[in-house]
Motif scaffolding. Structure first.
Motif, PDB file in Angstrom:
ATOM      1  N   PRO A 272       0.828  -1.210   0.000  1.00  0.00           N
ATOM      2  CA  PRO A 272       0.000   0.000   0.000  1.00  0.00           C
ATOM      3  C   PRO A 272       0.860   1.258   0.000  1.00  0.00           C
ATOM      4  N   TRP A 273       0.278   2.330  -0.464  1.00  0.00           N
ATOM      5  CA  TRP A 273       0.910   3.653  -0.412  1.00  0.00           C
ATOM      6  C   TRP A 273      -0.020   4.600   0.346  1.00  0.00           C
ATOM      7  N   TYR A 274       0.575   5.370   1.256  1.00  0.00           N
ATOM      8  CA  TYR A 274      -0.191   6.299   2.063  1.00  0.00           C
ATOM      9  C   TYR A 274       0.310   7.719   1.832  1.00  0.00           C
ATOM     10  N   LYS A 275      -0.626   8.645   1.926  1.00  0.00           N
ATOM     11  CA  LYS A 275      -0.314  10.076   1.835  1.00  0.00           C
ATOM     12  C   LYS A 275      -0.657  10.707   3.173  1.00  0.00           C
ATOM     13  N   GLN A 276       0.300  11.447   3.724  1.00  0.00           N
ATOM     14  CA  GLN A 276       0.056  12.094   5.006  1.00  0.00           C
ATOM     15  C   GLN A 276       0.329  13.593   4.888  1.00  0.00           C
ATOM     16  N   GLU A 277      -0.695  14.364   5.074  1.00  0.00           N
ATOM     17  CA  GLU A 277      -0.537  15.817   5.115  1.00  0.00           C
ATOM     18  C   GLU A 277      -0.172  16.217   6.537  1.00  0.00           C
ATOM     19  N   LEU A 278       0.400  17.383   6.680  1.00  0.00           N
ATOM     20  CA  LEU A 278       0.954  17.826   7.949  1.00  0.00           C
ATOM     21  C   LEU A 278      -0.076  17.760   9.072  1.00  0.00           C
ATOM     22  N   GLY A 279       0.258  17.017  10.118  1.00  0.00           N
ATOM     23  CA  GLY A 279      -0.610  16.934  11.291  1.00  0.00           C
ATOM     24  C   GLY A 279      -1.848  16.092  11.122  1.00  0.00           C
ATOM     25  N   LYS A 280      -1.915  15.367   9.995  1.00  0.00           N
ATOM     26  CA  LYS A 280      -3.116  14.567   9.736  1.00  0.00           C
ATOM     27  C   LYS A 280      -2.784  13.083   9.647  1.00  0.00           C
ATOM     28  N   ARG A 281      -3.817  12.299   9.512  1.00  0.00           N
ATOM     29  CA  ARG A 281      -3.630  10.853   9.451  1.00  0.00           C
ATOM     30  C   ARG A 281      -3.094  10.424   8.096  1.00  0.00           C
ATOM     31  N   PRO A 282      -2.340   9.343   8.054  1.00  0.00           N
ATOM     32  CA  PRO A 282      -1.970   8.762   6.757  1.00  0.00           C
ATOM     33  C   PRO A 282      -3.223   8.207   6.088  1.00  0.00           C
ATOM     34  N   GLN A 283      -3.366   8.460   4.817  1.00  0.00           N
ATOM     35  CA  GLN A 283      -4.531   7.972   4.075  1.00  0.00           C
ATOM     36  C   GLN A 283      -4.066   7.096   2.922  1.00  0.00           C
ATOM     37  N   LEU A 284      -4.714   5.959   2.808  1.00  0.00           N
ATOM     38  CA  LEU A 284      -4.402   5.035   1.720  1.00  0.00           C
ATOM     39  C   LEU A 284      -4.787   5.669   0.384  1.00  0.00           C
ATOM     40  N   ILE A 285      -3.847   5.736  -0.544  1.00  0.00           N
ATOM     41  CA  ILE A 285      -4.151   6.321  -1.844  1.00  0.00           C
ATOM     42  C   ILE A 285      -4.205   5.279  -2.951  1.00  0.00           C
ATOM     43  N   ILE A 286      -3.439   4.216  -2.804  1.00  0.00           N
ATOM     44  CA  ILE A 286      -3.466   3.149  -3.789  1.00  0.00           C
ATOM     45  C   ILE A 286      -2.719   1.966  -3.203  1.00  0.00           C
ATOM     46  N   ASP A 287      -3.049   0.784  -3.658  1.00  0.00           N
ATOM     47  CA  ASP A 287      -2.319  -0.397  -3.210  1.00  0.00           C
ATOM     48  C   ASP A 287      -2.215  -1.390  -4.361  1.00  0.00           C
ATOM     49  N   ILE A 288      -1.293  -2.318  -4.223  1.00  0.00           N
ATOM     50  CA  ILE A 288      -1.091  -3.320  -5.259  1.00  0.00           C
ATOM     51  C   ILE A 288      -0.747  -4.635  -4.589  1.00  0.00           C
ATOM     52  N   ARG A 289      -1.222  -5.707  -5.177  1.00  0.00           N
ATOM     53  CA  ARG A 289      -0.937  -7.029  -4.640  1.00  0.00           C
ATOM     54  C   ARG A 289       0.048  -7.735  -5.550  1.00  0.00           C
ATOM     55  N   SER A 290       0.661  -8.771  -5.031  1.00  0.00           N
ATOM     56  CA  SER A 290       1.797  -9.380  -5.723  1.00  0.00           C
ATOM     57  C   SER A 290       1.429 -10.101  -7.004  1.00  0.00           C
ATOM     58  N   ASN A 291       0.157 -10.327  -7.225  1.00  0.00           N
ATOM     59  CA  ASN A 291      -0.238 -11.005  -8.462  1.00  0.00           C
ATOM     60  C   ASN A 291      -0.478 -10.022  -9.609  1.00  0.00           C
ATOM     61  N   VAL A 292      -0.167  -8.748  -9.337  1.00  0.00           N
ATOM     62  CA  VAL A 292      -0.367  -7.704 -10.332  1.00  0.00           C
ATOM     63  C   VAL A 292       0.934  -6.926 -10.500  1.00  0.00           C
ATOM     64  N   GLY A 293       1.271  -6.538 -11.723  1.00  0.00           N
ATOM     65  CA  GLY A 293       2.504  -5.813 -11.948  1.00  0.00           C
ATOM     66  C   GLY A 293       2.327  -4.301 -11.971  1.00  0.00           C
TER      67      GLY A 293
END
Lengths: 118, 110
Positions: free
Chosen positions: B34-55
């Motif tokens: 997974p990839w998370y984006k965190q703005e200053l002072g805020k929670r990390p938010q999931l922006i996109i993810d990938i599983r191992s069966n996908v390139g």
């Protein structure tokens, strides 16, 4: 969906005080919750993993007697910083994951708690 | 032990340019990234993810690529906008824990 609520958002207290932080999954059952500590401009440092109904698993270097974790239900985990001192000042963030023991599900984070010990 | 390395630590781009963040992982059992984006002072938010069966996976201006053989995965942001400015964390999971990278501070200059 997948909302995690964390309270309080900010705590300022005197040295020696114990502080409890709550983490709730609002619309799903979280068998696993994680507690992180984040220093300014640094990454998320995993402190411990809590599983509902069992003892938390602490990461190396994290004092279990200092940071008490209770995961009494499928929607609530609490972190208590006991006898807090200025060096405990930090940003604490919880996250929740739906499936127990499986790493391939996203974690959903709370808003974090900024703890300042005077 | 398990480790996730993330580069660069800081990235500054002009609005409209692309940004690429790269990560490597050490645990061969990792199968979720997974990839998370965190703005200053805020929670990390999931922006996109990938599983191992996908390139590769794409969602509008964001894409992730995964090379399981090399244990590399990357985040690509195209047509960057000032609101993309934040800290981005990559992570690798598959066992009991998810291991996070150190983060990349992205600045998008208007």
């Amino acid at each position: 969906g997948a909302v995690v609520s964390q309270h309080p958002s900010r705590v300022i207290c005197k040295s020696g005080t114990s502080v409890k932080i709550e983490c709730r999954s609002l619309d799903f059952q979280a068998t696993t919750m994680f507690w992180y500590r984040q220093f300014p401009k640094q990454s998320l440092m995993l402190m411990a993993t809590s599983n509902e109904g069992s003892k938390a698993t602490y990461e190396q270097g994290v004092e279990k007697d200092k940071f008490l974790i209770n995961h009494a239900s499928l929607t609530l985990s609490t972190l208590t910083v006991t006898s807090a001192h200025p060096e405990d000042s930090s940003f604490y963030i919880c996250s929740a994951r739906l499936s127990k023991g499986i790493g391939n599900q996203p974690q959903h984070f709370g808003d974090g708690t900024r703890l300042s010990i005077l | 032990g398990e480790n996730v390395e993330q580069h660069p630590s800081t990235l500054s781009v002009q609005e409209g340019d692309s940004a690429v963040i790269k990560c490597t992982y050490s645990d061969s059992a990792s199968n979720y990234f997974p990839w998370y984006k965190q703005e200053l002072g805020k929670r990390p938010q999931l922006i996109i993810d990938i599983r191992s069966n996908v390139g590769e996976k794409k969602d509008q201006r964001i894409a992730v690529t995964l090379n399981k053989t090399a244990k590399h995965f990357s985040l690509h942001i195209t047509e960057t906008q000032p609101e993309d400015s934040a800290v981005y964390f990559c992570a690798a999971g598959g066992g009991f824990k998810t291991i996070f990278g150190a983060g990349t501070r992205l600045f998008v200059k208007a």
